[in-house]
Structures are given as C-alpha cells and as structure tokens.
Design a protein around this motif. Structure first.
Motif, PDB file in Angstrom:
ATOM      1  N   ARG A 173       0.815  -1.223   0.000  1.00  0.00           N
ATOM      2  CA  ARG A 173       0.000   0.000   0.000  1.00  0.00           C
ATOM      3  C   ARG A 173       0.843   1.264   0.000  1.00  0.00           C
ATOM      4  O   ARG A 173       1.827   1.358   0.739  1.00  0.00           O
ATOM      5  CB  ARG A 173      -0.828   0.055   1.298  1.00  0.00           C
ATOM      6  CG  ARG A 173      -1.981  -0.892   1.359  1.00  0.00           C
ATOM      7  CD  ARG A 173      -2.852  -0.469   2.567  1.00  0.00           C
ATOM      8  NE  ARG A 173      -3.715  -1.548   3.004  1.00  0.00           N
ATOM      9  CZ  ARG A 173      -4.836  -1.881   2.379  1.00  0.00           C
ATOM     10  NH1 ARG A 173      -5.211  -1.231   1.285  1.00  0.00           N
ATOM     11  NH2 ARG A 173      -5.566  -2.867   2.833  1.00  0.00           N
ATOM     12  N   ASN A 174       0.413   2.193  -0.843  1.00  0.00           N
ATOM     13  CA  ASN A 174       0.825   3.591  -0.707  1.00  0.00           C
ATOM     14  C   ASN A 174       2.318   3.856  -0.890  1.00  0.00           C
ATOM     15  O   ASN A 174       2.845   4.806  -0.315  1.00  0.00           O
ATOM     16  CB  ASN A 174       0.366   4.095   0.685  1.00  0.00           C
ATOM     17  CG  ASN A 174       0.095   5.582   0.668  1.00  0.00           C
ATOM     18  OD1 ASN A 174      -0.351   6.125  -0.344  1.00  0.00           O
ATOM     19  ND2 ASN A 174       0.409   6.254   1.762  1.00  0.00           N
ATOM     20  N   GLY A 175       2.976   3.019  -1.675  1.00  0.00           N
ATOM     21  CA  GLY A 175       4.398   3.262  -1.950  1.00  0.00           C
ATOM     22  C   GLY A 175       4.558   4.229  -3.115  1.00  0.00           C
ATOM     23  O   GLY A 175       3.618   4.451  -3.889  1.00  0.00           O
ATOM     24  N   ARG A 176       5.727   4.781  -3.243  1.00  0.00           N
ATOM     25  CA  ARG A 176       6.029   5.655  -4.399  1.00  0.00           C
ATOM     26  C   ARG A 176       6.647   4.759  -5.468  1.00  0.00           C
ATOM     27  O   ARG A 176       7.778   4.297  -5.315  1.00  0.00           O
ATOM     28  CB  ARG A 176       6.975   6.768  -3.952  1.00  0.00           C
ATOM     29  CG  ARG A 176       7.256   7.759  -5.047  1.00  0.00           C
ATOM     30  CD  ARG A 176       7.979   8.968  -4.487  1.00  0.00           C
ATOM     31  NE  ARG A 176       8.725   9.633  -5.546  1.00  0.00           N
ATOM     32  CZ  ARG A 176       9.681  10.527  -5.359  1.00  0.00           C
ATOM     33  NH1 ARG A 176      10.009  10.898  -4.126  1.00  0.00           N
ATOM     34  NH2 ARG A 176      10.323  11.067  -6.384  1.00  0.00           N
ATOM     35  N   ILE A 177       5.890   4.507  -6.486  1.00  0.00           N
ATOM     36  CA  ILE A 177       6.314   3.526  -7.503  1.00  0.00           C
ATOM     37  C   ILE A 177       7.233   4.221  -8.509  1.00  0.00           C
ATOM     38  O   ILE A 177       6.853   5.209  -9.133  1.00  0.00           O
ATOM     39  CB  ILE A 177       5.084   2.927  -8.196  1.00  0.00           C
ATOM     40  CG1 ILE A 177       4.273   2.173  -7.127  1.00  0.00           C
ATOM     41  CG2 ILE A 177       5.491   2.008  -9.337  1.00  0.00           C
ATOM     42  CD1 ILE A 177       2.964   1.656  -7.606  1.00  0.00           C
ATOM     43  N   TYR A 215      10.144   3.967  -1.559  1.00  0.00           N
ATOM     44  CA  TYR A 215      10.085   3.794  -3.012  1.00  0.00           C
ATOM     45  C   TYR A 215       9.831   2.309  -3.290  1.00  0.00           C
ATOM     46  O   TYR A 215      10.442   1.444  -2.658  1.00  0.00           O
ATOM     47  CB  TYR A 215      11.410   4.176  -3.682  1.00  0.00           C
ATOM     48  CG  TYR A 215      11.959   5.529  -3.294  1.00  0.00           C
ATOM     49  CD1 TYR A 215      11.109   6.623  -3.114  1.00  0.00           C
ATOM     50  CD2 TYR A 215      13.334   5.722  -3.117  1.00  0.00           C
ATOM     51  CE1 TYR A 215      11.624   7.870  -2.760  1.00  0.00           C
ATOM     52  CE2 TYR A 215      13.849   6.963  -2.772  1.00  0.00           C
ATOM     53  CZ  TYR A 215      12.985   8.035  -2.582  1.00  0.00           C
ATOM     54  OH  TYR A 215      13.500   9.250  -2.228  1.00  0.00           O
ATOM     55  N   VAL A 216       8.951   2.054  -4.240  1.00  0.00           N
ATOM     56  CA  VAL A 216       8.760   0.667  -4.699  1.00  0.00           C
ATOM     57  C   VAL A 216       9.407   0.599  -6.078  1.00  0.00           C
ATOM     58  O   VAL A 216       8.947   1.237  -7.031  1.00  0.00           O
ATOM     59  CB  VAL A 216       7.258   0.312  -4.774  1.00  0.00           C
ATOM     60  CG1 VAL A 216       7.085  -1.143  -5.200  1.00  0.00           C
ATOM     61  CG2 VAL A 216       6.574   0.562  -3.429  1.00  0.00           C
ATOM     62  N   ASP A 250       8.319   6.123 -14.796  1.00  0.00           N
ATOM     63  CA  ASP A 250       7.186   6.602 -13.981  1.00  0.00           C
ATOM     64  C   ASP A 250       7.621   6.941 -12.574  1.00  0.00           C
ATOM     65  O   ASP A 250       8.631   6.436 -12.080  1.00  0.00           O
ATOM     66  CB  ASP A 250       6.106   5.509 -13.852  1.00  0.00           C
ATOM     67  CG  ASP A 250       5.694   4.954 -15.191  1.00  0.00           C
ATOM     68  OD1 ASP A 250       5.290   5.739 -16.050  1.00  0.00           O
ATOM     69  OD2 ASP A 250       5.821   3.722 -15.363  1.00  0.00           O
ATOM     70  N   ASP A 251       6.761   7.732 -11.923  1.00  0.00           N
ATOM     71  CA  ASP A 251       6.993   8.103 -10.529  1.00  0.00           C
ATOM     72  C   ASP A 251       5.642   8.558  -9.969  1.00  0.00           C
ATOM     73  O   ASP A 251       5.200   9.673 -10.277  1.00  0.00           O
ATOM     74  CB  ASP A 251       8.040   9.244 -10.497  1.00  0.00           C
ATOM     75  CG  ASP A 251       8.456   9.637  -9.076  1.00  0.00           C
ATOM     76  OD1 ASP A 251       7.724   9.297  -8.125  1.00  0.00           O
ATOM     77  OD2 ASP A 251       9.505  10.297  -8.948  1.00  0.00           O
TER      78      ASP A 251
END
Ligand code: URP
Ligand code: ZN
Ligand code: ZN
Length: 470
Positions: A7-11, A50-51, A16-17
């Motif tokens: 959940r809710n990670g910065r991909i 960060y993911v 992309d970001d």
C-alpha cells in the motif's frame, strides 16, 4: 495462490513516478491503482518508501573455476547476498572449455545453480573455441534462451580468441539474433608487460594495473567495435573500466544511426581507486580484477557517461576470492599470488552492494533522478538481455520482483555483516542514505529488515528472449 498488497508506496520505474498500491497474486503483479480494496494474505504499508523493480545484475560469476580455485560464492550464498542488496535477477556465465561444446558448459552451469539460487537467474555463454562445426550450437542456444555470447580479447592461455573467430561469431549472432558481449583488453600487450614485470622482480599487486594500461583497454574496445560494425551487429562491452574505452563507445554511439554499441561499467570502477593500493602491500590483492581499477580521476567520467547514457548498465562482475586462507573452510585463494601478482585470482565481490553504491553515488551525490537509477540498475539490462517486461519494471503481468527502498534507512557496508561468502568488502565503511526494507522475489518476501526468509532453490532459470535496445 497467495496474495500480497503493498500500500501507498512511491512507484518508480525507468519512466514513472507516482504513489499507488500494488496487488500481487502468486508470482505476478495483478493490479496497480490508488486505494485498492483487495483482500490479501498479507498487506505491507510502504508509505514513504520507493517501490522499485528488483535489480538485474547482468554480470556475475558464482562458483567460477579460476585455475585451481573457485569464486567463493556459489549460487546459494551469492544470490542470498544479491537479494539482500535489492537484486532479484542475475545473469551468470557458462564457460565453454577450449575443447568442449557450449551445451556441455551450459549443463554444467545449470547444475551448479539448480536447487541453490534464491532468485531467478539466466546464463550467458562464454565462447572459448568456435570451429565451424560448433557454429550451429550458437543458433540452438539462442532458441533455447541463452541469447548472449561473451568473448575475450585477453587471457591468451585460457580464453582469448583471434579476430577472425570473433568476427565469425559476430556474423553468426547477426543471423540468429544473439547479442555479442566483449571483454575488451589487448591480451598480447598485457601478457608481454606482465611477464616483463615479473622478470624484473616486480611481483606485488600494484603491478597488476600497470600491466593493464588504459590504452590496452581502449585499443581492444575500439577494435571490437569496428569488427561489430563490419559484421553489422550490435556489441555490448562488458566491465568498462577506462574512460578511454568509454570514449570509444561514446564516439561509436554518436556516429551510428542505430546506436547499437552498448557499455557496462561496475561499482568497483566508480568507487575504488588504484591510488588506494599502490603501495605494493599484499592487501592490494583485494582489488585485483580485470580490467583493473583505475586512478581516482577516472571515476567521474564514468559517472557522467552513465548519466548521459553513453554507458547503459551497471553490473558487478561479482567474482569474489578470500584473502584469508581457510575462511569458511575455503582453500587458499588471493594468497595464491603472494609471490607473483599474475597468480592472484582476478575478481572482486559486489553483488550485494551494487544497488546501494549506485543509489548513493548517483541519486544522493550526483542528483540523478530515481528513474535513471532504476534504468541503469534494472531496466536497461532486462531489455538488453531479453527478460523485459517480465523483469525490469513494475507493470501488470510482470513478475512481482519488487524492492521497498526506504530512503530513511541508512546502511553501512561491512564485511562483518554482509551476506557474501568472502572475508572482506572493498567498500568497507561506506554509508548509504537509503536501503531496502523488504525484497520480494516473484511474490515472496525473501528479505525483511535484513533477515533472510527465502529458500534455496526458489530461483528459476530464465530462458531469455533476444535483445531489445534499452
Ligand atoms: O577480474 C575479473 N573481472 N574476473 C572475472 C572474469 C571476467 O573477465 O569477467
Ligand atoms: Zn571479462
Ligand atoms: Zn566477468
């Protein structure tokens, strides 16, 4: 099938970001979206982290025979260490013997990895001999998923091939879609210089880099690029250490409409300097690898080349050998060259530290975007070596190889705590401002807060497709 919700990670991918949830079913990414309302066996809150796609290290040597010894990590210890540092795919090298077939080598290397690897792995093929009756093997290997071939212009006694043979292999790769990888150093000149040093009693490790000068690397790099141009095929130069070799790659890319010359460098050439071991002490054996570690002024041009896409990938060339005889029961390794630097088994460890070192040196110290970090540590290699988009990105249908990278988690590199089976770390004491909190390999959390929770043999062999330009 087990399910996992992050959940809710910065991909972050190479392009992309954004902040979102990732839903994993079995070993694949099933859904990506905001506020996913899915039931799952496990949920991980990745807020503030960060993911990123798991790292792809496209150049390792586990369990590699070098003379009488083997590199000290096997596919189990080496892949556990890789995973600890955020790498979830490696591509190792099966090595044909001078008298054997390539398929025999592949069988040998697959047997080394079978039941041991904890992350997925592919194999390149090292060509040590290519009589015409073995050319068909190259075609068969490409069909079977070994889609890249490394050749050497160095190591005359074991691996060096003449230009005609290199050209023949290039032409065949042009026909079957394989990617040619070159170890580019002028082996004959190096051999002459090394013999001369030994004859003069100059036997200590600091003579290793002196016997392998920039020009020897730049000359061979230029030559194999021209051979590839003549054969009309792309070429990937492995472990570029010299800025002079990098300049040859850059010039070729600038003049070629296909930009089909690619270059890889390694953390040791970005972080280590020959000045640090030029005192002639045997401790310098820790840094003996080929091509050699260069002077400090050589580092910045390589960092700039990575930022500017003059070089495309950072791999480790992980090939560890112990300094201490008897470490974890291993026989004498670097010590073999105490009286003669030519007998020091070549190679340095790094598979565990690559992501950390590129994050610190690239993102933190030089202001790279996170996208560039992902591109050079994962995506570019996945594309070049035919595993994209299964690996190297975060997308629906891709393997759930994910790293939760916590930018607030400091990590200090130390041999005492690393997972690599080697008794030193060339980056001892380097502190990195960010580190994986969890590493997920095909849907399984295999590292959590530095605790390994995976199993030997979980890693699968990757039959790879043919290359795509990154
Ligand atoms: O010193 C090194 N790089 N050892 C590994 C073999 C190779 O040439 O990549
Ligand atoms: Zn090499
Ligand atoms: Zn190598």
């Amino acid at each position: 099938m087990s399910t996992l919700l992050i959940r809710n990670g910065r991909i972050i991918t190479a392009t992309d970001d954004y902040v979102a949830d990732v839903f994993v079913e079995g070993d694949k990414i099933k859904l990506i979206g905001a506020n996913l309302q899915m039931q799952s066996d496990r949920a991980i809150d990745a807020t503030g982290q960060y993911v990123i796609p798991g790292g792809v290290d496209c150049h390792t040597h586990m369990d590699l025979p070098v003379g009488a010894v083997f590199s000290s990590d096997d596919f189990e210890t080496g892949t556990i260490a890789a995973a600890h540092g955020g790498t979830t795919t490696i591509i190792d090298f099966a090595t044909q013997s001078r008298t054997g077939s390539m398929h025999a080598a592949l069988d040998e290397w697959l047997a080394k990895a079978e039941g041991k690897a904890v992350i997925d792995y592919g194999m390149h093929m090292i060509i040590a001999n290519l009589p015409d009756d073995l050319l068909g093997e190259m075609d068969a290997l490409v069909r079977e998923g070994v889609t890249s071939f490394k050749m050497f212009t160095a190591y005359p006694e074991r691996l060096q091939l003449d230009d005609g043979t290199i050209f023949k292999a290039m032409q065949r790769a042009g026909a079957n879609g394989g990617l040619i990888m070159m170890h580019a150093e002028n082996g004959s000149v190096i051999d002459y210089l090394a013999q001369k040093f030994i004859a003069e009693g100059k036997t200590t490790p600091n003579y290793h880099p002196l016997s392998r000068p920039h020009q020897a690397e730049a000359d061979a790099t230029q030559r194999v690029i021209l051979l590839a141009e003549l054969a009309g095929v792309p070429v990937y130069i492995v472990h570029v250490s010299s800025h002079r070799a990098m300049e040859a790659i850059r010039a070729a890319r600038d003049r070629g409409s296909l930009r089909a010359v690619y270059g890889e460098t390694c953390p040791q050439y970005l972080w280590l300097a020959s000045e640090d071991y030029a005192d002639g002490k045997f401790d310098g054996a820790k840094y003996v690898c080929s091509p050699p570690i260069r002077e400090r002024a050589n580092q910045e041009p390589l960092w700039r080349a990575l930022a500017a896409d003059d070089l495309q990938t950072v791999a480790t060339d992980h090939c560890p050998f112990c300094m201490t005889t008897g470490f974890k029961g291993l026989p004498k390794q670097k010590e073999l060259g105490r009286d003669n630097f030519r007998n020091i088994p070549n190679g340095v460890p790094g598979v565990e530290n690559r992501m950390h070192l590129i994050y610190q040196g690239g993102v933190i110290q030089r202001g790279w975007t996170l996208n560039r970090f992902v591109q050079v540590t994962s995506t570019a290699a996945a594309k070049l070596f035919g595993v994209f988009p299964r690996k190297g990105t975060i997308a629906i249908g891709s393997d759930a190889d994910l790293v939760l990278w916590d930018p607030n988690r400091q990590h200090t590199i130390r041999a005492a705590t690393h997972f690599m089976r080697v008794d030193y770390n060339p980056y001892e004491g380097v502190t990195v401002d960010g580190s994986p909190s969890r590493v997920i390999a095909r849907g399984r959390v295999i590292f959590e807060n530095d605790q390994f929770g995976g199993k030997a043999g979980q890693g699968e062999y990757l039959k790879r497709g043919t290359y795509a330009s990154p």
